[in-house]
Design an enzyme around this catalytic site. Sequence first.
Site, short mmCIF file in Angstrom:
data_model
loop_
_atom_site.label_atom_id
_atom_site.label_comp_id
_atom_site.label_asym_id
_atom_site.label_seq_id
_atom_site.Cartn_x
_atom_site.Cartn_y
_atom_site.Cartn_z
N ARG A 1 -3.94 0.95 12.94
CA ARG A 1 -2.74 1.77 12.74
C ARG A 1 -1.72 0.97 11.94
O ARG A 1 -1.61 -0.26 12.09
CB ARG A 1 -2.10 2.13 14.09
CG ARG A 1 -2.85 3.22 14.85
CD ARG A 1 -2.72 4.58 14.18
NE ARG A 1 -3.44 5.61 14.92
CZ ARG A 1 -4.68 6.01 14.67
NH1 ARG A 1 -5.38 5.47 13.69
NH2 ARG A 1 -5.23 6.98 15.39
N HIS B 1 -6.29 6.23 4.81
CA HIS B 1 -6.68 6.56 6.20
C HIS B 1 -8.03 7.32 6.22
O HIS B 1 -8.13 8.43 6.74
CB HIS B 1 -5.59 7.38 6.91
CG HIS B 1 -5.71 7.30 8.41
ND1 HIS B 1 -4.62 7.26 9.25
CD2 HIS B 1 -6.80 7.26 9.22
CE1 HIS B 1 -5.03 7.21 10.51
NE2 HIS B 1 -6.36 7.21 10.51
#
Length: 308
Positions: free
Chosen positions: A223, A271
């Site tokens: 993250r 991502h």
Amino acid sequence: MALLFKSSWDRADWWRAELLKRIPDLDFRVWPEVGDEAAIDYALVWKPKPGDLARYRNLKAVFSLGAGVDHLFADPTLPKVPICRLVDRALTRGMAEHVLTHVLRFHRNLPGYERQQRAFEWKGLPIKLPEERTVGVMGLGELGGAAAATLADFGFGVRGWSRTPKTIDGVESYAGGGALDAFLSKCEILVCLLPLTRATEGILNRNLFAKLPRAACLINAARGGHLLEEDLIPALDTGQLGGAALDVFRVEPLPRGHPYWTHPRILITPHVASVTDPRSSADLVADNIRRIDAGEAPLYAVDPAKGY
Ligand code: NDP
Ligand code: OXD
């Protein structure tokens, strides 16, 4: 039974088709066409806005459309029902592939050859055997554990860091905060696959970088919140870090003016390290619906106290 789907990233039509194959009588509703809110039994979501889920007062469980659940625990009004994360062999394999790709890129110094090509330079750079290279994986769960095992199979010297000790063939286990410095001291390539929690927020910072061997490379596929953004470029510019491959960011999509876009030692992917595929992931969601309906505990419900 009714399931509400809400995501601005995942394809509702694909999920509908896959879930209906498994549970033909499922009432699959796609936000904002919710209908009677009180009739919603399950929510299958990615990054709902805080407060979104509290309106469904008869929810039996919330299913994350990803492995991470930080997007759910960010909501102080999150209903007190089981919160289940995704564990799926395709997701696991995809992450192992991403990690191996980027480790090999650093290991074989492709960024160095890209720089040389731009300078019309023909020169071999030093080469090491995989067993002479130490790779460290932070987080040895479903994804980190599989990535570490893949790297070990490839022949790298692999060590991993987790909260509790692990036994994985070819992987040296370091556990807990007290073992972090020893773990970091030899990691020439550091992979982050931790969940984002209060304990891990900002863990990739200048103090941590200083404990790595000089010119170590960073792969963050976990993250954006793990990385203290302002500490990365100084570490790269002083040579403490040799390069970074980043898949995740505090703000996604990464804003146009962000300095990471143009930094010569940063490689950005949007991502996509491992992407949820309903063709396989729907198995777990359907299984969990059946379990809860049968009065059984769902699989992969996270512990709210740990946050992962
Ligand atoms: P798991 O919950 O299976 O594993 C988490 C691991 O981190 C465990 O080994 C755990 O230790 C360790 N850990 C947690 N907190 C700490 C801590 N404070 N100190 C040391 N170790 C800690 O998660 P997954 O492997 O399934 O997923 C990891 C993350 O990957 C997700 O949370 C998500 O953020 C990210 N992800 C990113 C994707 C992408 O495309 N970029 C795709 C999918 C996931 P222990 O085993 O002892 O509990
Ligand atoms: C996940 C992700 O958590 O896609 O699965 O990041």
